[in-house]
Design an enzyme around this catalytic site. Structure first.
Site, short mmCIF file in Angstrom:
data_model
loop_
_atom_site.label_atom_id
_atom_site.label_comp_id
_atom_site.label_asym_id
_atom_site.label_seq_id
_atom_site.Cartn_x
_atom_site.Cartn_y
_atom_site.Cartn_z
CG HIS A 82 134.14 54.73 72.85
ND1 HIS A 82 135.00 55.77 72.59
CD2 HIS A 82 133.20 55.22 73.70
CE1 HIS A 82 134.59 56.85 73.23
NE2 HIS A 82 133.50 56.54 73.91
CG ASP A 161 133.56 64.61 67.16
OD1 ASP A 161 132.55 64.77 67.87
OD2 ASP A 161 134.61 64.12 67.58
NE ARG A 168 128.50 67.78 72.59
CZ ARG A 168 128.91 66.51 72.51
NH1 ARG A 168 129.71 66.12 71.52
NH2 ARG A 168 128.54 65.63 73.40
CB SER A 183 130.41 63.11 69.44
OG SER A 183 131.77 63.16 69.79
CE LYS A 187 135.20 60.90 68.69
NZ LYS A 187 134.95 62.02 69.55
N1 URA Z 1 133.40 61.33 73.91
C1 URA Z 1 133.30 61.75 72.63
O1 URA Z 1 134.12 61.42 71.78
N2 URA Z 1 132.27 62.55 72.29
C2 URA Z 1 131.35 62.95 73.19
O2 URA Z 1 130.45 63.66 72.81
C3 URA Z 1 131.46 62.50 74.52
C4 URA Z 1 132.50 61.69 74.86
#
Ligand code: URA
Length: 459
Positions: A82, A161, A168, A183, A187
């Site tokens: 990520h 999320d 957000r 968040s 995932k």
């Molecule tokens: N990427 C995400 O998946 N969640 C966040 O809160 C910020 C960036």
């Protein structure tokens, strides 16, 4: 009543128990808590923060709002990467097939462009027919058959999320570190991983520019992973200039294809190999990062990584011929050179200005539902430290029309700063963060090439 009580508590700096986070998530899912109540709650959480227990509880509530990929029948390591995002960051496109070609299973879940940063899903969708919306069942089957799937967050994975992230985004509460950590990890852990590598960007073009806040995010995600049996390793990499040369969706896919054929720019390859080496070690197919790196070099020179990309594209409905013939990617109608307005040293190539420039050309988004033109963008040859002559070509603009060329010229004039002298840019890979703490990255902290003639010492 529950919603008001919890909003009030967070507003006043109190904490929620694990059971209350679950109740909050359920109330919102059931429509018993409205969007405006949740938006108020998120603002309170953004300002007051969450303690470590609350971050874990929120992450768990969001993860439990959907399904998980059960890949426990597969014996190979299952590793994702990520990145906190940036400009020109096409590493995922290279890394996923490269690492999968070495026997690691890579369920790579990515996002879309937003604001000044690009998104892997948009880049992939510039390949004709490529489907990023796979069901969990399709994803599982592809991972079993090919060892790699390049997907977006579906409605099945952490749907809470997804809803909270949209709120957000609309209410300026994205940047809270506890909210980001919960968040992302909700995932990632739903992917059934055995390990995760983080690319924490720092510098003016990063989502979180400051090193200390980036490290705080890394430590929190590493700890969440530890709690759930998923080892996480983070590298801190530079985003004070774009990564590689191509910036824009189809242009970045083309650069990634060149990289898979062994012709990638050095900075892009350095970051890709650094992250890939961590993935191969975590995935259990290399004993150390030196061996891992050599294996990746062979995978590229032997054509195995490019072939893996071709198979993934074909499996996801895309045109695999782009890997041998990138001219099959969408092509911009107008192309123009941007030249140095005066002589000097390139002291900045500002990623935010480049990212905004791509959006101005029609290649980015200001809202999640904006359509994008995959063909537009820039190829920027100028690097910080280059000594340039007046009129020397620094970049190429790819646009839909003459107005796009004019917008691109204005963006590059803002982005590329030419002065009398230049500070060295940030080291490409500066820190490695694990459960054991933060260490300086000694893999290959600085490459001095003829491209960077004016620097004296790396920082
Ligand atoms: N990427 C995400 O998946 N969640 C966040 O809160 C910020 C960036």
């Amino acid at each position: 009543m529950l919603a008001q009580r919890l909003i009030e508590r967070k507003r006043d700096g109190g904490r929620l128990s694990a059971a209350e986070w679950v109740a909050l998530s359920r109330a919102y899912a059931a429509g018993e808590m409205t969007d405006y109540q949740m938006a108020a709650f998120l603002m309170a959480a953004f300002i007051r923060g969450l303690d470590r227990g609350e971050v874990g509880a929120l992450m768990q509530a969001m993860r439990a709002s959907g399904d998980s990929l059960d890949l426990s029948h597969l014996t190979a390591g299952r590793i994702d990467k990520h990145s906190t995002g940036g400009v020109g960051d096409k590493v995922s496109l290279i890394l996923a097939p490269l690492v999968a070609s070495q026997g690691v299973i890579v369920p790579m879940m990515s996002g879309r462009a937003l604001g000044h940063t690009g998104g892997t899903l948009d880049k992939l969708e510039s390949i004709a027919g490529f489907r990023t919306r796979l069901t969990l069942q399709e994803t599982r089957r592809q991972l079993e058959e090919l060892g790699c799937a390049l997907i977006g967050q579906s409605d099945e994975i952490a749907p809470m999320d997804r809803r909270l992230y949209a709120l957000r985004d609309a209410t300026s509460t994205v940047e809270g570190i506890p909210l980001i950590a919960a968040s992302i990890m909700s995932k990632k852990l739903a992917e059934g991983l055995t390990g995760l590598v983080l690319d924490i960007k720092r510098g003016s073009g990063a989502f979180i520019p400051e090193l200390d806040r980036g490290l705080e995010l890394a430590r929190l995600m590493i700890d969440l992973g530890r709690e759930h049996g998923c080892p996480v390793v983070a590298l801190v990499t530079a985003m004070d200039r774009p990564l590689g040369r191509a910036c824009g969706n189809a242009l970045e896919v083309e650069e990634a294809i060149h990289a898979l054929h062994g012709d990638g720019p050095p900075d892009l390859m350095q970051v890709t190999y650094a992250l890939g080496a961590e993935m191969l070690v975590l995935g259990g197919v290399a004993p150390n990062t030196d061996v891992a790196r050599r294996r990746m070099e062979v995978a590229i020179s032997g054509g195995h990584a490019a072939e893996a990309f071709q198979r993934i594209i074909a499996a996801q409905g895309g045109d695999p011929r782009v890997v041998d013939d990138p001219s099959r990617l969408p092509q911009a109608r107008e192309v123009e050179i941007f030249s140095a307005p005066h002589a000097g040293v390139v002291s900045r190539v500002e990623p935010r200005a480049v990212g905004r420039g791509i959006a101005a050309l029609g290649g980015g988004r200001t809202r999640m539902d904006d359509a994008i033109d995959p063909s537009v963008g820039f190829v920027i040859r100028a690097r910080p430290g280059d000594v340039v002559r007046v009129g020397e070509p620094l970049a190429t603009i790819f646009a839909r029309d003459e107005a796009g060329i004019a917008a691109g010229m204005a963006s590059l004039a803002e982005a590329i700063l030419i002065t009398d002298e230049a500070e060295p840019p940030l080291p490409l890979v500066s820190h490695r963060v694990t459960m054991g703490g933060v260490e300086p990255y000694d893999g290959e902290p600085w490459v001095r090439t003829a491209e960077f003639p004016v620097f004296v010492e790396p920082r």
